[in-house]
Structure formats: structure tokens, C-alpha cells
Scaffold this active site. Structure first.
Site, mmCIF file in Angstrom:
data_model
loop_
_atom_site.group_PDB
_atom_site.id
_atom_site.type_symbol
_atom_site.label_atom_id
_atom_site.label_comp_id
_atom_site.label_asym_id
_atom_site.label_seq_id
_atom_site.Cartn_x
_atom_site.Cartn_y
_atom_site.Cartn_z
ATOM 1 N N GLU A 152 -0.730 -18.195 -7.384
ATOM 2 C CA GLU A 152 0.150 -17.310 -8.129
ATOM 3 C C GLU A 152 1.828 -17.484 -8.237
ATOM 4 O O GLU A 152 2.298 -17.003 -8.878
ATOM 5 C CB GLU A 152 -0.087 -15.762 -8.314
ATOM 6 C CG GLU A 152 -1.520 -15.435 -8.591
ATOM 7 C CD GLU A 152 -1.822 -13.946 -8.593
ATOM 8 O OE1 GLU A 152 -0.841 -13.212 -8.066
ATOM 9 O OE2 GLU A 152 -2.878 -13.465 -9.444
ATOM 10 N N TYR B 135 0.888 -1.215 0.064
ATOM 11 C CA TYR B 135 0.007 0.051 -0.154
ATOM 12 C C TYR B 135 0.860 1.213 0.005
ATOM 13 O O TYR B 135 0.624 2.350 -0.775
ATOM 14 C CB TYR B 135 -1.013 0.025 1.149
ATOM 15 C CG TYR B 135 -2.122 -1.020 1.345
ATOM 16 C CD1 TYR B 135 -3.027 -1.242 0.549
ATOM 17 C CD2 TYR B 135 -1.339 -2.208 2.131
ATOM 18 C CE1 TYR B 135 -3.944 -2.204 0.662
ATOM 19 C CE2 TYR B 135 -2.356 -3.321 2.189
ATOM 20 C CZ TYR B 135 -3.730 -3.255 1.555
ATOM 21 O OH TYR B 135 -4.596 -4.334 1.550
ATOM 22 N N ASN C 250 -13.276 -1.559 -4.819
ATOM 23 C CA ASN C 250 -12.940 -2.265 -6.132
ATOM 24 C C ASN C 250 -14.055 -3.162 -6.402
ATOM 25 O O ASN C 250 -14.358 -4.108 -5.914
ATOM 26 C CB ASN C 250 -11.628 -2.958 -6.084
ATOM 27 C CG ASN C 250 -11.378 -3.688 -7.453
ATOM 28 O OD1 ASN C 250 -11.876 -3.495 -8.476
ATOM 29 N ND2 ASN C 250 -10.287 -4.653 -7.344
ATOM 30 N N CYS D 263 -6.563 -6.393 -6.791
ATOM 31 C CA CYS D 263 -5.995 -5.876 -5.399
ATOM 32 C C CYS D 263 -5.433 -6.951 -4.385
ATOM 33 O O CYS D 263 -4.904 -6.561 -3.423
ATOM 34 C CB CYS D 263 -7.255 -5.235 -4.842
ATOM 35 S SG CYS D 263 -8.742 -6.172 -4.618
ATOM 36 N N HIS D 264 -5.736 -8.187 -4.684
ATOM 37 C CA HIS D 264 -4.604 -9.138 -3.823
ATOM 38 C C HIS D 264 -3.701 -9.262 -3.916
ATOM 39 O O HIS D 264 -2.872 -9.712 -3.018
ATOM 40 C CB HIS D 264 -5.604 -10.786 -4.068
ATOM 41 C CG HIS D 264 -5.016 -10.945 -5.630
ATOM 42 N ND1 HIS D 264 -5.728 -10.589 -6.620
ATOM 43 C CD2 HIS D 264 -4.122 -11.878 -5.729
ATOM 44 C CE1 HIS D 264 -5.130 -11.378 -7.769
ATOM 45 N NE2 HIS D 264 -4.245 -12.020 -7.073
#
Length: 123
Positions: A97, A40, A61, A69-70
Site C-alpha cells: 500500500e 491501537y 476480525n 486491521c493490518h
């Protein structure tokens, strides 16, 4: 944050609205590659805003598949919140991921500083 628009050769500058700020946050969030995260604070430094404003924008979002946003975490690698199912869902998405964790925090190798990535000179 100042927004500059050019329309029909006319340049207009005005103070950014919350919508403008969120759009900038979303744009930066979309350039975080899969398998990486940023903080952030990193996004906030680029936009010259408070990290809580970044968190607010990501919390509203409406397109979490398009705007990932994750991939935004605390600067210490802590997961943070996730409006689409909580922090355990966020951690699962990051794991899928390829992001690795150590004691519940994202390993340092998987956190990128967008400011230095975007503003660095090419080699």
C-alpha cells in the site's frame, strides 16, 4: 462506552457489549486510508477503551479484506500481530500500500491520529 438507539421516536441508552465495541473499532478501522496506519491507542482514545480491547477486536476480525486491521500498529510504529499469517504478512500488505519502514517500524509520516483527524475543525 454507551450505545444510544433511536427506534420509533424512542431513545434508549445502554452499556455497550463487546460486540458493540468491536463494531465501533471496525468502523474506525475502515476509515484508515490505504498507505496510512493508525495506532491501537488512537482508536482506543476515541472510544474511551483500553488499547488491548482494540487489539482483541481486531484479532477476531472475520473480514480482514473489508476491515483492514493490518493498518493498525503500535503507537511507536511497531507492526504488532496479525491473525492472517503473522506480522511479516502485515508488513508486506502495508508495503504494497506504499507504507515505508525504518528499522522495522512504520515511519512517522505514515501514522495518522484518528482522534485529531475526526475531531478537528474544518479549515
Amino acid at each position: 462506552m454507551i450505545v444510544i438507539e433511536v427506534k420509533d421516536g424512542e431513545v434508549t441508552a445502554y452499556k455497550a457489549s463487546m460486540r458493540d465495541i468491536c463494531e465501533a473499532v471496525y468502523t474506525l478501522t475502515m476509515i484508515i486510508p490505504p498507505g496510512k496506519t493508525t495506532s491501537y491507542s488512537s482508536i482506543a482514545r476515541l472510544l474511551k477503551i483500553h488499547p488491548r480491547i482494540v487489539a482483541y477486536c481486531l484479532s477476531i476480525n472475520k473480514h480482514p479484506v473489508i476491515i483492514p486491521c493490518h493498518r493498525v500498529v503500535y503507537s511507536d510504529g511497531g507492526i504488532g500481530g496479525f491473525s492472517l499469517g503473522g506480522s511479516h504478512v502485515k508488513k508486506k500488505l502495508l508495503s504494497l500500500e506504499g507504507v515505508e519502514f525504518l528499522e522495522g517500524h512504520v515511519k512517522e509520516d505514515y501514522i495518522v491520529d484518528l482522534e485529531s483527524s475526526i475531531l478537528s475543525k474544518p479549515s
